[in-house]
Design a protein around this motif. Structure first.
Motif, PDB file in Angstrom:
ATOM      1  N   UNK A 240       0.833  -1.204   0.000  1.00  0.00           N
ATOM      2  CA  UNK A 240       0.000   0.000   0.000  1.00  0.00           C
ATOM      3  C   UNK A 240       0.866   1.252   0.000  1.00  0.00           C
ATOM      4  N   UNK A 241       1.917   1.223   0.828  1.00  0.00           N
ATOM      5  CA  UNK A 241       2.795   2.387   0.962  1.00  0.00           C
ATOM      6  C   UNK A 241       3.621   2.593  -0.303  1.00  0.00           C
ATOM      7  N   UNK A 242       4.064   1.516  -0.902  1.00  0.00           N
ATOM      8  CA  UNK A 242       4.931   1.644  -2.080  1.00  0.00           C
ATOM      9  C   UNK A 242       4.120   1.650  -3.371  1.00  0.00           C
ATOM     10  N   UNK A 243       3.649   0.498  -3.786  1.00  0.00           N
ATOM     11  CA  UNK A 243       3.010   0.348  -5.096  1.00  0.00           C
ATOM     12  C   UNK A 243       1.747   1.192  -5.235  1.00  0.00           C
ATOM     13  N   UNK A 244       0.834   1.086  -4.281  1.00  0.00           N
ATOM     14  CA  UNK A 244      -0.465   1.772  -4.405  1.00  0.00           C
ATOM     15  C   UNK A 244      -0.298   3.283  -4.311  1.00  0.00           C
ATOM     16  N   UNK A 245       0.394   3.750  -3.292  1.00  0.00           N
ATOM     17  CA  UNK A 245       0.540   5.204  -3.093  1.00  0.00           C
ATOM     18  C   UNK A 245       1.279   5.849  -4.256  1.00  0.00           C
ATOM     19  N   UNK A 246       2.293   5.185  -4.767  1.00  0.00           N
ATOM     20  CA  UNK A 246       3.096   5.767  -5.842  1.00  0.00           C
ATOM     21  C   UNK A 246       2.422   5.731  -7.204  1.00  0.00           C
ATOM     22  N   UNK A 247       1.362   4.970  -7.334  1.00  0.00           N
ATOM     23  CA  UNK A 247       0.686   4.863  -8.634  1.00  0.00           C
ATOM     24  C   UNK A 247       0.038   6.171  -9.052  1.00  0.00           C
ATOM     25  N   UNK A 248      -0.402   6.952  -8.065  1.00  0.00           N
ATOM     26  CA  UNK A 248      -1.048   8.224  -8.362  1.00  0.00           C
ATOM     27  C   UNK A 248      -2.529   8.125  -8.640  1.00  0.00           C
TER      28      UNK A 248
END
Length: 382
Positions: A240-248
């Protein structure tokens, strides 16, 4: 003619009428003659312009075979005998004409894309007999590479049976379908219908990544309603912190609320397969057995509501154990402590729920697990 002859003639007539009538049918020859008129200038009285190509037709045949053409050609709306069909695919239109003139169609010569085009015209022209055959053919040929296009067509023309069976196919082949390039061409409405389903089985992170990729391929589509159907609390916190949040495509301010939900096991919206009456413990991908514990990993998340523990017939002993179930091996639900006499069966029942892992802890020191069998099922009456 005297009265005797008259009576004889009447009796003979009655005998002839009582006998089965012999009718010679020459249908094949008639159909062959009519079929030769298909797209033939001979006796033609209407022209269709499809993809800038002129195609000859015969009003009487088309109107007799199809209500749509009857309204078009004799409905009083137009007396024009040169009709343009700008949105109609040429090859599919030719197939439809061949069917109307000959009453036959060689479906084996059509690929799935061609069948979908012909099906759309069959729906438009109100040809249910043809629709039925084409639908059956599509159902027999559902594959990862074509199911998205078939689903979109089924939704567009409200073909409920084809729509549902396409969704069921996607449910059980979710990971492969999302990896296929045709997934990116799925309509927004069809994608949302897939994501709403509790039975769409795939890792939620993979689902999110597929939705992100779909959004990049469809930049003009508002992605918010699609993203709202991804079950973000099922994704690991680090992802959630990496992939999801960074997706925009997810509001960063919502990530903390999602993390809060993810850390609470209550009522997490797991997707799960339903197979009433089927022993899903037989579908295990891994089973770890130690002296004190059995850990069973099912192949997918399954809805179940009871576990059956049984001993071998030639064994006799008392088994004390704790039974737990989980969807992620982090949050475990304790179903309680149980004592039963082997080989008597023990049923552990609970409210139906999704399960991926079953763990049984033995309380006694001696290893009895080698002498028991485990089955996990969903009742057929649920």
């Amino acid at each position: 003619m005297n009265s005797h002859e008259s009576l004889h003639s009447l009796a003979a007539k009655r005998r002839r009428m009582a006998q089965p009538q012999r009718v010679h049918k020459f249908g094949e020859g008639v159909l062959a003659d009519i079929a030769r008129l298909c797209m033939n200038d001979l006796y033609s009285d209407v022209s269709f312009f499809v993809e800038d190509q002129r195609i000859s037709g015969h009003c009487a045949i088309l109107a007799t075979r199809c209500e749509y053409f009857r309204a078009m050609l004799f409905g009083g709306f137009t007396e024009e005998r040169q009709i343009r069909l700008p949105e109609v695919p040429l090859e599919a239109f030719k197939v439809i004409l061949g069917y109307l003139y000959s009453g036959t169609m060689s479906i084996s010569t059509l690929d799935v894309d061609a069948i979908l085009q012909v099906l759309s015209l069959a729906n438009l022209y109100g040809l249910p007999e043809l629709e039925s055959v084409l639908t059956e053919t599509l159902l027999e040929n559902l594959e990862v590479c074509n199911v998205c296009a078939i689903l979109d067509t089924a939704r567009q023309y409200s073909m409920e049976d084809l729509n549902m069976k396409s969704l069921n196919f996607i449910d059980t082949n979710g990971a492969q379908v999302m990896e296929d390039d045709f997934f990116l061409m799925l309509s927004k409405e069809s994608l949302e219908e897939v994501l709403r389903r509790d039975t769409f089985i795939a890792e939620e992170l993979k689902i999110f990544q597929a939705v992100h990729k779909w959004s990049l391929h469809n930049p003009d589509v508002d992605i918010k309603s699609v993203v709202s159907l991804v079950r973000l609390p099922l994704i690991k916190v680090e992802d959630l912190v990496s992939t999801v949040r960074r997706s925009g495509i997810v509001d960063p301010n919502n990530i903390f609320d999602v993390i809060d939900k993810a850390t609470k096991p209550e009522n997490l919206p797991y997707r799960a397969r339903q197979s009433p009456g089927v022993d899903v413990a037989l579908w295990v991908t891994r089973s770890i057995v130690t002296k004190s514990e059995i850990l069973i990993e099912l192949s997918f998340w399954h809805m179940i509501n009871y576990i059956n523990i049984a001993g071998l017939r030639n064994s006799t002993y008392i088994l004390d154990c704790i039974v737990e179930i989980s969807c992620d091996m982090t949050h475990w639900v304790n179903l309680g402590s149980f004592t039963f006499s082997i080989p008597t069966k023990m049923f552990v029942t609970f409210a139906r729920r999704p399960v991926r892992f079953i763990r049984i802890k033995q309380l006694s020191r001696k290893n009895y697990f080698k002498d028991i069998t485990i089955s996990a099922l969903l009742s057929t009456d649920t």
